[in-house]
Design an enzyme around this catalytic site. Structure first.
Site, mmCIF file in Angstrom:
data_model
loop_
_atom_site.group_PDB
_atom_site.id
_atom_site.type_symbol
_atom_site.label_atom_id
_atom_site.label_comp_id
_atom_site.label_asym_id
_atom_site.label_seq_id
_atom_site.Cartn_x
_atom_site.Cartn_y
_atom_site.Cartn_z
ATOM 1 C CG ASN A 138 -2.188 -31.118 -2.288
ATOM 2 O OD1 ASN A 138 -2.628 -30.884 -1.167
ATOM 3 N ND2 ASN A 138 -2.924 -31.549 -3.290
ATOM 4 N N GLY A 139 2.150 -30.294 -2.193
ATOM 5 C CA GLY A 139 3.445 -30.946 -1.997
ATOM 6 C C GLY A 139 4.482 -30.118 -1.282
ATOM 7 N N GLY A 140 4.425 -28.807 -1.354
ATOM 8 C CA GLY A 140 5.510 -28.027 -0.761
ATOM 9 C C GLY A 140 5.302 -26.541 -0.895
ATOM 10 C CE LYS A 189 5.965 -27.981 -5.835
ATOM 11 N NZ LYS A 189 4.922 -28.125 -6.819
ATOM 12 C CG ASP A 244 -0.949 -31.406 -10.808
ATOM 13 O OD1 ASP A 244 -2.196 -31.438 -10.758
ATOM 14 O OD2 ASP A 244 -0.242 -30.990 -9.867
ATOM 15 C CB VAL A 290 6.895 -22.027 -4.860
ATOM 16 C CG1 VAL A 290 7.772 -21.422 -5.940
ATOM 17 C CG2 VAL A 290 6.350 -23.375 -5.325
HETATM 18 N N1 LIG Z 1 8.303 -20.437 -11.228
HETATM 19 C C1 LIG Z 1 7.445 -19.730 -10.496
HETATM 20 N N2 LIG Z 1 7.454 -18.387 -10.535
HETATM 21 C C2 LIG Z 1 6.570 -17.675 -9.796
HETATM 22 N N3 LIG Z 1 5.626 -18.218 -8.996
HETATM 23 C C3 LIG Z 1 5.577 -19.555 -8.903
HETATM 24 C C4 LIG Z 1 6.474 -20.391 -9.636
HETATM 25 N N4 LIG Z 1 6.179 -21.682 -9.362
HETATM 26 C C5 LIG Z 1 5.143 -21.651 -8.494
HETATM 27 N N5 LIG Z 1 4.788 -20.393 -8.210
HETATM 28 C C6 LIG Z 1 3.715 -19.966 -7.286
HETATM 29 O O1 LIG Z 1 3.744 -20.786 -6.146
HETATM 30 C C7 LIG Z 1 2.447 -21.348 -5.916
HETATM 31 C C8 LIG Z 1 2.592 -22.690 -5.265
HETATM 32 O O2 LIG Z 1 3.062 -23.614 -6.208
HETATM 33 P P1 LIG Z 1 2.992 -25.169 -5.936
HETATM 34 O O3 LIG Z 1 3.464 -25.840 -7.177
HETATM 35 O O4 LIG Z 1 3.671 -25.494 -4.670
HETATM 36 O O5 LIG Z 1 1.461 -25.463 -5.654
HETATM 37 P P2 LIG Z 1 0.197 -25.481 -6.546
HETATM 38 O O6 LIG Z 1 0.529 -25.755 -7.983
HETATM 39 O O7 LIG Z 1 -0.566 -24.217 -6.267
HETATM 40 O O8 LIG Z 1 -0.592 -26.703 -5.911
HETATM 41 P P3 LIG Z 1 -0.204 -28.256 -5.893
HETATM 42 O O9 LIG Z 1 0.938 -28.459 -4.989
HETATM 43 O O10 LIG Z 1 -1.461 -28.852 -5.414
HETATM 44 O O11 LIG Z 1 0.131 -28.622 -7.300
HETATM 45 C C9 LIG Z 1 1.793 -21.392 -7.287
HETATM 46 O O12 LIG Z 1 0.401 -21.371 -7.166
HETATM 47 C C10 LIG Z 1 2.345 -20.147 -7.954
HETATM 48 O O13 LIG Z 1 1.514 -19.052 -7.674
#
Ligand SMILES: Nc1ncnc2c1ncn2[C@@H]1O[C@H](COP(=O)(O)OP(=O)(O)OP(=O)(O)O)[C@@H](O)[C@H]1O
Length: 433
Positions: free
Chosen positions: A167-169, A186, A274, A171
């Site tokens: 939702n927010g960005g 992120k 969350d 990664v």
């Molecule tokens: N530290 C990390 N190492 C490896 N993969 C990561 C890491 N952080 C996030 N990710 C991957 O990136 C994806 C996107 O993360 P993000 O936090 O942007 O969204 P989300 O948690 O899926 O959704 P929302 O933004 O709704 O919380 C995650 O689902 C995960 O698979």
């Protein structure tokens, strides 16, 4: 002694105190001295003190005295604290040989001085200084190197691939060029005033203090124009939502880390806000860590005003606008565990194409489903059931989270099992593609 984990607060003269989550029966006197040495380098420390009930200082010089300190601590807890399952930090005072330096557990030197009366507080900044002592809970050496570089700048980063977006960005898997280390960055687009940006970065500083094997290490954050970059430890397995459904025995091994990570942060008075499978990460070493803690209320607020969404993991009381607290997090944990093992959400009439309004009705009105007892162990079914109680008083409290047979059975985790399962999963997936 089989006591719950709690926070040991190491008092550092003239600097920020450092909170360290400990498991009383596991932490040794020697380890404690090691951690103190990281905070206060170049000093010989052979003992520390704590205050007893009367406020008198008691010296701890070895293992036996350390045990007595823990037992004094638990004896002195108030009934209210015990009932709430939250334990106040136990403050220890290192017996110093030399003047302390400004340093936190990650080896960063943090400037804690406030700017004079401009109204604006100066952001805490990190200075380069290599860390000398290896901490048992540090993820690896490369991380020490990243941290020893202090401030992370955009120019130091080379984004390699998109790991995912929410939702927010977005990664990215990113190389930190000066140290050639991998990290996850992120990036969230946010149009904010410089004052709000500073406030967010300040609020995020607390993450530098978090030192738990169950929490993603935080390396730093910075704003460039209208976006924030949040740099954290990279987990090569990504998030659990990619592996759903996960077998119960594997999730059970993971659950120790999930629960410990949450309790670690709750003891620091930080709520996740969350909890969901995509915020639980795994790596091929079998480690399981939580990410995306809502430590910056300003950041949470800014993202919420930009990206509005109804969240299927939200507790009924949160949706209804009632007070948000640990019970709501326990609910989200229950929904996540249910989904991770079944691939479904525990609401009988849930459909993917529901409007946010219908979804809210479904969470508020319906009784959550029970895991099918023929497919899952009785302890696990019971644990998830108790997380998903609509009545807050019936929901698992912190102390019960720890004492429940499901948690007890899995309290040490099983990194080898998780690691083997993940490697097998990844190799099967790559052979299919
Ligand atoms: N530290 C990390 N190492 C490896 N993969 C990561 C890491 N952080 C996030 N990710 C991957 O990136 C994806 C996107 O993360 P993000 O936090 O942007 O969204 P989300 O948690 O899926 O959704 P929302 O933004 O709704 O919380 C995650 O689902 C995960 O698979």
């Amino acid at each position: 002694m089989n006591e719950p984990p709690f926070t040991l607060r190491i008092h550092v003269e003239g600097d920020q105190d450092m909170d360290w989550m400990v498991q009383p029966e596991e932490v040794t006197f020697q380890q404690t001295l090691e951690v103190i040495s990281q905070l206060i380098p170049n000093t010989t420390i052979t003992a520390f003190e704590y205050e007893d009930e009367e406020g008198d200082k008691v010296t701890v010089r070895g293992e036996e005295e350390m045990k007595s300190m823990f037992s004094d601590y638990f004896c002195e807890l108030s009934e209210e604290d015990l009932a709430r399952g939250l334990f106040p930090p136990l403050i220890i005072y290192p017996k110093l040989g030399k003047t302390s330096q400004n340093r936190n557990i990650h080896g960063l030197k943090i400037k804690t001085t406030k700017q004079e009366s401009t109204g604006d507080q100066e952001m805490a900044t990190a200075e380069a200084e290599p860390t000398k002592i290896e901490s048992t809970s540090q993820p690896n050496n490369s991380i020490e190197q990243i941290l020893s570089c202090g401030n992370i700048k955009e120019d130091d980063l080379q984004h390699m691939e998109v790991l995912g977006s929410g939702n927010g960005g977005q990664v990215n898997r990113t190389i930190h060029k000066p140290t050639k280390s991998m990290m996850a960055v992120k990036i969230i687009k946010l149009d904010l005033t410089p004052t709000v940006q500073k406030q967010i970065l300040l609020e995020m500083e607390i993450l530098h203090k978090c030192n738990s094997a169950s929490i993603i290490a935080f390396y730093g954050a910075f704003f460039t124009e209208n976006r924030i970059s949040i740099c954290t430890e990279y987990m090569d397995g990504g998030s659990l939502d990619r592996y759903i459904p996960i077998p119960e025995n594997v999730l059970s091994a993971m659950s120790a880390h999930i629960i410990n990570g949450l309790i670690y942060m709750w003891n620091l008075k930080i709520l996740h806000r969350d909890i969901k499978p995509s915020n639980i990460l795994v790596n091929t070493a079998g480690q399981v860590k939580l990410c995306d803690f809502g430590v910056s209320t300003q950041l949470v607020k800014s993202i919420a005003t930009t990206f509005v969404g109804t969240n299927v993991y939200m507790a009924p009381e949160r949706i209804q606008g009632n007070q948000y607290g640990i019970p709501a997090e326990v609910w989200s944990l229950g929904v996540s565990l249910f989904e991770i093992v079944t691939g479904k959400l525990p609401f009988p009439s849930f459909r993917i194409d529901m409007t946010p309004f219908e979804l809210m009705g479904c969470i508020i009105m319906e009784s959550p489903m029970t895991l099918p007892p023929e497919n899952f162990s009785a302890n696990f079914v019971h644990f998830v059931n108790l997380c998903l109680q609509k009545d807050l008083r019936q929901r698992l409290a912190v102390a019960q989270l720890l004492s429940h047979p499901f948690t007890k059975l899995n309290e040490n985790g099983n990194a080898q099992l998780v690691s083997e399962w993940l490697k097998q999963f990844l190799s099967e997936r790559s052979s299919k593609s």
